[in-house]
Design a protein around this motif. Structure first.
Motif, PDB file in Angstrom:
ATOM      1  N   ARG A   1       0.805  -1.278   0.055  1.00  0.00           N
ATOM      2  CA  ARG A   1       0.102   0.122  -0.061  1.00  0.00           C
ATOM      3  C   ARG A   1       0.841   1.421   0.084  1.00  0.00           C
ATOM      4  O   ARG A   1       1.999   1.024   0.307  1.00  0.00           O
TER       5      ARG A   1
ATOM      6  N   GLY B   1       0.100  11.102   3.910  1.00  0.00           N
ATOM      7  CA  GLY B   1      -0.900  10.112   4.187  1.00  0.00           C
ATOM      8  C   GLY B   1      -1.774  10.195   2.657  1.00  0.00           C
ATOM      9  O   GLY B   1      -1.788  10.997   1.842  1.00  0.00           O
TER      10      GLY B   1
ATOM     11  N   THR C   1      -5.965   9.339   1.570  1.00  0.00           N
ATOM     12  CA  THR C   1      -7.427   9.133   1.879  1.00  0.00           C
ATOM     13  C   THR C   1      -7.706   7.568   1.511  1.00  0.00           C
ATOM     14  O   THR C   1      -7.138   7.159   0.803  1.00  0.00           O
ATOM     15  N   LEU C   2      -8.914   7.119   1.990  1.00  0.00           N
ATOM     16  CA  LEU C   2      -9.302   5.940   1.569  1.00  0.00           C
ATOM     17  C   LEU C   2      -9.801   5.793   0.155  1.00  0.00           C
ATOM     18  O   LEU C   2      -9.871   4.722  -0.438  1.00  0.00           O
TER      19      LEU C   2
ATOM     20  N   HIS D   1      -6.437   5.130  -1.691  1.00  0.00           N
ATOM     21  CA  HIS D   1      -6.096   3.705  -1.653  1.00  0.00           C
ATOM     22  C   HIS D   1      -7.159   3.085  -2.539  1.00  0.00           C
ATOM     23  O   HIS D   1      -6.674   2.085  -3.221  1.00  0.00           O
TER      24      HIS D   1
ATOM     25  N   LEU E   1      -8.260  -2.796   7.251  1.00  0.00           N
ATOM     26  CA  LEU E   1      -8.238  -1.587   6.461  1.00  0.00           C
ATOM     27  C   LEU E   1      -8.418  -2.151   5.125  1.00  0.00           C
ATOM     28  O   LEU E   1      -9.021  -1.308   4.289  1.00  0.00           O
TER      29      LEU E   1
ATOM     30  N   ILE F   1     -11.015  -0.490   1.888  1.00  0.00           N
ATOM     31  CA  ILE F   1     -10.418  -0.186   0.714  1.00  0.00           C
ATOM     32  C   ILE F   1     -11.163  -0.744  -0.324  1.00  0.00           C
ATOM     33  O   ILE F   1     -11.926  -0.183  -1.353  1.00  0.00           O
TER      34      ILE F   1
ATOM     35  N   PHE G   1       1.053   3.652   9.015  1.00  0.00           N
ATOM     36  CA  PHE G   1      -0.136   3.016   9.322  1.00  0.00           C
ATOM     37  C   PHE G   1      -0.896   3.678  10.343  1.00  0.00           C
ATOM     38  O   PHE G   1      -1.904   4.098  10.268  1.00  0.00           O
TER      39      PHE G   1
ATOM     40  N   HIS H   1      -0.916   7.919   9.392  1.00  0.00           N
ATOM     41  CA  HIS H   1      -1.777   8.286   8.367  1.00  0.00           C
ATOM     42  C   HIS H   1      -2.993   7.534   8.306  1.00  0.00           C
ATOM     43  O   HIS H   1      -4.392   8.073   8.000  1.00  0.00           O
ATOM     44  N   ASP H   2      -3.205   6.078   8.166  1.00  0.00           N
ATOM     45  CA  ASP H   2      -4.057   5.539   7.744  1.00  0.00           C
ATOM     46  C   ASP H   2      -5.190   5.237   8.882  1.00  0.00           C
ATOM     47  O   ASP H   2      -6.413   5.264   8.728  1.00  0.00           O
TER      48      ASP H   2
ATOM     49  N   ALA I   1      -7.083   8.407   8.003  1.00  0.00           N
ATOM     50  CA  ALA I   1      -7.903   8.106   7.084  1.00  0.00           C
ATOM     51  C   ALA I   1      -9.040   7.310   7.422  1.00  0.00           C
ATOM     52  O   ALA I   1     -10.320   7.587   6.896  1.00  0.00           O
TER      53      ALA I   1
ATOM     54  N   ASP J   1     -13.163   8.758   7.229  1.00  0.00           N
ATOM     55  CA  ASP J   1     -13.740   8.050   6.319  1.00  0.00           C
ATOM     56  C   ASP J   1     -15.161   8.885   5.803  1.00  0.00           C
ATOM     57  O   ASP J   1     -15.672   9.352   6.473  1.00  0.00           O
TER      58      ASP J   1
END
Length: 277
Positions: free
Chosen positions: A57, A71, A73-74, A77, A100, A104, A194, A197-198, A201, A205
């Motif tokens: 990723r 980072g 955004t979803l 991704h 995650l 996605i 992760f 940043h994730d 996200a 969301d």
């Protein structure tokens, strides 16, 4: 049988990916810090029947960011998934999304109709699937975990992240004969990206949950058989099943059953993909 690694330029990043096997294309989108090699034990048990695509990723391992430490955004991704699949096939693909990776996959199904034939969404970390009060509570919980990591580091944050996902780090529930994957410098760096940043996200969301009933993708909600019923990720999987009017399929192991129980997980995956239509 195919076995190659390549890179793909996408907006804002260069993605590293690997393709192994023969048969229908199956994308595995990993949880957490997982990169293209994280589920090798599972992949080796699928390559006789599926052409398995795994990838780093953006921001992890060998995938490079145009702007370091940025980072995604979803939806970004999800667009990466679109670019990868469009490079390799012109027919709808199969997808296993874990944690995650499942969120996605849900975004990809909504944003890119016709891209995915069947999505197995294993314990999606998607607060937007929950009632408002539960959604707010879990978003705050993720923010607290992120703050704990910033203040005290990975050693303090990992046990709390595991608890949130229903994982007991003191109980090693795994199939025998697996080679442990220790947290080396690469995995620690992936965890850093992760969590920094994730997590953000997920908290921010924008998933349109009402659109999930009209994607044209067969979405199969899934959960680990040992994941406690009351924890966040299991609640999200249950809510997804209720939203879609689908059966919640159980897979071996817990939240990370794809890595802890690869033999049994591969067998269950074959069964579900064979009956999902």
């Amino acid at each position: 049988m195919l076995d190659f690694t390549r890179t793909l330029d996408v907006p804002g990043a260069v993605l590293h990916y690997r393709v192994r096997g023969t048969g229908p294309l199956l994308l595995i989108s990993e949880s957490g810090e997982g990169d293209a090699d994280r589920s090798t034990d599972l992949v080796t048990r699928l390559v006789d029947s599926y052409t398995v695509l795994t990838y780093d990723r953006r921001g992890l391992s060998r995938s490079r960011l145009d702007v370091p430490d940025r980072g995604a955004t979803l939806t970004e991704h999800a667009d990466d998934v679109h670019h990868l699949l469009a490079t390799l096939t012109d027919v709808p693909a199969l997808m296993l999304g874990c944690s995650l990776g499942a969120v996605i996959g849900l975004h990809a199904a909504v944003r890119h109709p016709g891209l995915i034939a069947t999505l197995i969404a294993h314990e999606p970390v998607a607060p937007r699937l929950l009632p408002d009060h539960e959604r707010t509570r879990h978003e705050q919980e993720l923010a607290h975990l992120q703050d704990l990591y910033h203040r005290e580091g990975l050693a303090a944050a990992l046990p709390e992240i595991a608890r949130t996902l229903g994982i007991d780090p003191t109980h090693k529930d795994a199939e025998p004969g697996l080679t442990p994957q220790p947290i080396n410098a690469l995995r620690a760096a992936n965890f850093d990206h992760f969590i920094r940043h994730d997590f953000t996200a997920v908290i921010r969301d924008t998933l349109d949950v009402n659109a999930l009933n009209n994607t044209g993708t067969r979405i199969v909600p899934a959960a680990g058989s040992t994941t406690p019923r009351a924890v966040f990720d299991r609640q999200c999987a249950t809510a997804l099943a209720e939203l879609l009017g689908e059966e919640l399929r159980e897979f071996p192991g817990g939240h990370n059953g794809n890595t802890s129980h690869p033999r049994a997980y591969a067998s269950r995956l074959r069964t579900v993909l064979g009956t999902a239509r």
